[in-house]
Each structure stands twice: as C-alpha cells, then as structure tokens.
Design a protein around this motif. Sequence first.
Motif, short mmCIF file in Angstrom:
data_model
loop_
_atom_site.label_atom_id
_atom_site.label_comp_id
_atom_site.label_asym_id
_atom_site.label_seq_id
_atom_site.Cartn_x
_atom_site.Cartn_y
_atom_site.Cartn_z
N VAL A 149 -41.16 47.79 -8.99
CA VAL A 149 -40.76 47.05 -7.79
C VAL A 149 -39.29 47.35 -7.54
O VAL A 149 -38.45 47.20 -8.43
N ARG A 150 -39.00 47.77 -6.32
CA ARG A 150 -37.63 48.14 -5.94
C ARG A 150 -37.15 47.21 -4.84
O ARG A 150 -37.80 47.08 -3.81
N GLY A 151 -36.00 46.57 -5.09
CA GLY A 151 -35.45 45.65 -4.11
C GLY A 151 -34.20 46.17 -3.42
O GLY A 151 -33.72 45.54 -2.46
N TYR A 152 -33.68 47.30 -3.90
CA TYR A 152 -32.42 47.83 -3.37
C TYR A 152 -32.53 49.34 -3.17
O TYR A 152 -33.26 50.03 -3.90
N MET A 153 -31.79 49.85 -2.20
CA MET A 153 -31.76 51.27 -1.90
C MET A 153 -30.90 51.97 -2.94
O MET A 153 -29.66 51.97 -2.85
N PHE A 154 -31.55 52.56 -3.95
CA PHE A 154 -30.79 53.13 -5.05
C PHE A 154 -31.60 54.21 -5.75
O PHE A 154 -32.81 54.32 -5.59
N GLY A 155 -30.91 55.00 -6.54
CA GLY A 155 -31.56 56.01 -7.38
C GLY A 155 -32.30 57.07 -6.59
O GLY A 155 -31.83 57.55 -5.55
N SER A 156 -33.49 57.43 -7.07
CA SER A 156 -34.26 58.51 -6.45
C SER A 156 -34.69 58.13 -5.03
O SER A 156 -34.83 59.01 -4.16
N MET A 157 -34.86 56.85 -4.77
CA MET A 157 -35.21 56.41 -3.41
C MET A 157 -34.06 56.69 -2.44
O MET A 157 -34.28 57.16 -1.32
N GLU B 287 -27.75 48.97 -1.12
CA GLU B 287 -27.97 47.88 -0.17
C GLU B 287 -29.35 47.26 -0.39
O GLU B 287 -30.32 47.96 -0.70
N LYS B 288 -29.43 45.93 -0.22
CA LYS B 288 -30.70 45.24 -0.40
C LYS B 288 -31.69 45.65 0.69
O LYS B 288 -31.34 45.73 1.87
N SER C 131 -21.20 39.45 -9.54
CA SER C 131 -19.80 39.22 -9.21
C SER C 131 -19.06 40.51 -8.87
O SER C 131 -18.01 40.50 -8.23
N LYS C 132 -19.61 41.65 -9.31
CA LYS C 132 -18.97 42.94 -9.05
C LYS C 132 -19.75 43.81 -8.06
O LYS C 132 -19.40 44.95 -7.82
N TYR C 133 -20.83 43.22 -7.52
CA TYR C 133 -21.71 43.99 -6.64
C TYR C 133 -21.05 44.29 -5.30
O TYR C 133 -20.50 43.42 -4.65
N GLU C 134 -21.12 45.54 -4.91
CA GLU C 134 -20.67 45.98 -3.59
C GLU C 134 -21.63 47.02 -3.06
O GLU C 134 -22.09 47.88 -3.81
N VAL C 135 -21.92 46.94 -1.77
CA VAL C 135 -22.75 47.96 -1.13
C VAL C 135 -21.93 49.23 -0.98
O VAL C 135 -20.73 49.20 -0.72
N SER D 182 -22.11 52.47 -6.90
CA SER D 182 -23.02 52.25 -8.03
C SER D 182 -22.54 51.01 -8.79
O SER D 182 -21.57 51.07 -9.52
N PRO D 183 -23.20 49.87 -8.60
CA PRO D 183 -22.70 48.61 -9.18
C PRO D 183 -22.71 48.60 -10.71
O PRO D 183 -23.50 49.29 -11.35
N ALA D 184 -21.81 47.76 -11.27
CA ALA D 184 -21.76 47.57 -12.73
C ALA D 184 -23.08 46.96 -13.20
O ALA D 184 -23.61 46.05 -12.59
N SER D 185 -23.60 47.49 -14.32
CA SER D 185 -24.93 47.07 -14.75
C SER D 185 -24.94 46.49 -16.15
O SER D 185 -24.07 46.76 -16.97
N TYR D 186 -25.96 45.66 -16.41
CA TYR D 186 -26.19 45.08 -17.73
C TYR D 186 -27.31 45.87 -18.41
O TYR D 186 -28.45 45.45 -18.42
N ASP D 187 -26.99 46.97 -18.95
CA ASP D 187 -28.02 47.76 -19.63
C ASP D 187 -27.32 48.78 -20.53
O ASP D 187 -26.20 48.57 -20.95
N LYS D 188 -28.00 49.89 -20.79
CA LYS D 188 -27.43 50.87 -21.71
C LYS D 188 -26.52 51.88 -21.01
O LYS D 188 -26.21 52.93 -21.58
N GLN D 189 -26.07 51.55 -19.80
CA GLN D 189 -25.21 52.47 -19.07
C GLN D 189 -23.93 52.76 -19.83
O GLN D 189 -23.38 53.87 -19.77
N PHE D 190 -23.42 51.77 -20.56
CA PHE D 190 -22.19 51.97 -21.34
C PHE D 190 -22.37 53.09 -22.36
O PHE D 190 -21.51 53.95 -22.53
N VAL D 191 -23.53 53.10 -23.04
CA VAL D 191 -23.83 54.16 -24.01
C VAL D 191 -24.02 55.50 -23.28
O VAL D 191 -23.52 56.53 -23.73
N ARG D 192 -24.74 55.46 -22.17
CA ARG D 192 -24.95 56.69 -21.40
C ARG D 192 -23.61 57.32 -20.99
O ARG D 192 -23.42 58.53 -21.09
N ASP D 193 -22.70 56.46 -20.51
CA ASP D 193 -21.39 56.96 -20.07
C ASP D 193 -20.63 57.59 -21.23
O ASP D 193 -19.99 58.64 -21.07
N TRP D 194 -20.70 56.95 -22.40
CA TRP D 194 -20.01 57.50 -23.59
C TRP D 194 -20.60 58.87 -23.95
O TRP D 194 -19.86 59.82 -24.25
#
Length: 281
Positions: free
Chosen positions: A101-109, A132-133, A225-229, A232-244
Amino acid sequence: MKKIISGKVREVYDLEDGRMVIVTTDRISAFDVILPTMITDKGKVLNALANFWFDYTKDIVKNHMISSDLKDMPAEFQKPEFEGRTILVKKLKMIPYEVIVRGYMFGSMYEAYKRGEPFLGHKFDKEYKQAEKLAEPIVTPSTKAEEGHDINVTLQYMKDDLGEELGTKIEQVALAIYKKCYEHAKANGIIIADTKFEFGLDENGDLVLGDEVLTPDSSRFWDASKYEVGGSPASYDKQFVRDWLKEHNLAGDPNIKEIPAEVVAKTSEIYHECERRICHK
C-alpha cells in the motif's frame, strides 16, 4: 518441531500441529546482504510493533497471532534469549503476493511518474512532487519470488490470478488497515508512507493477516516533524546503516567484516524511538 525458514531476520519453526513459532532476531540486511553485526534489540522492537498492530487491527481482519507468552510455547523456547522476540502463530495457507500500500509519491512510483508513465496500472490526474501525499492510497502487489527479487504486478493481475472476490477483499482490507494505522502513527509523529502486508487463508478459507505488519523493516516510516514535500524525508528504518555502507563503498559487499559500534547504537536508537512513539512507551 522443525525449522522451516531461516530468513534475513526471522527463524520459523513448524510445530506440525497447525501452529508455528516465529523468532525475530537482531539481524539486519541491506542491499540484499545480511550484515555480520547484530543491531541491539532490533528483533524485540520489530516484534513489539507487529504485536501492537495485530491487536490494533483485529477489528478489520483476523490475524495469525495465538500468543506471545513463552509459557504457551514448547520448552525449547522458554529461555531468556527468546523473551520479547518470539510468537506462537496459526499456520496459514499463504497467498503468494506481497500486498503493498502506497500513500505517497515516492520511490519507483515517483520515477515512473517523472517519466510520464502509469505505475503498475495506476495513472495520476494531478501533478505531484516527490514525497507528496497521494489523493488516495493505492495497492500495488508483487509476486513472492523463491529466488531473486519479487516482481511488481498490477492489482488486476492479482485479482485475475486469485479470483475477483478474494483479490478485491485483499485490496479493501489492506487499504482499511493502512488508513487506520496511518492515523494512529501520524498522531504520534510518524508518517507511514508505504508498507507491505502478507495474507493467508485459515482452515475455513477466511482471510488472515500474517507475517509481520507495519514495522520499519516492512514499511517506509518518516519523521513527521521533519517531513517536507519535494525531497527525501528523514526515516525511521535502516537508512542510517544504508547511508554508512554507501559512504564507505560497502553497499552490497558480501565480505563486509563488521558495522562500527556507534552505527549499531544509533540504528538501535532509531528503532527504539519508533517503538516508543507508536506503542506510547
């Protein structure tokens, strides 16, 4: 009892009586590689979140949960190392699709949208910026591949394969779960941009929600709190590891030796923060 799955994160044991035990480990994978260093408490966080959501959505659809109490499980699991990361579930006849389920215009879409192409059968009438939502969330299934990557398909493909009635029910249930959980998470500072569900059928042929549900591993969670259209918004996932990994040219490297302690600690804290917000801890 036999182990039937040893996945990237979970170990699944078949009790051979219509029940299974699922253990969520602290393993983490990125760029299709299981990393050699565990993320402290990650499995407990994923388990707590999934259990919270299973209970929160049981008015919409049945789920596979039987118990999270170790006393209800075989003696082999009644040990401290299994506490908080182990569940007893009903074995289902799993439906061979991941229901995204996709609620926002992001990624491959978003990539398809920028090229002016429909995305898996979905056309967009209005103009969108990145992140964007959407006017309404959409469902885009993927087939579950035994090997390699899953294959994205149209919703109609899934309905043609499973039958219109079951396919439509899956679509409706997935959207209902997403919408209810989206509102809860948003009120607690997290935007669920997209997520994936897995369903099965029980012995009566009823639709049942299984696997994991709405965790940072199966969803894209953004900090509201950091979301902006437009970015690429700040995420709560393994993105920190991916970036490293990307910074050190280790993305996809199967020979990586270890993840530094400070990266492990920061990633663990990100997961814990997500749990605190959603589960009100």
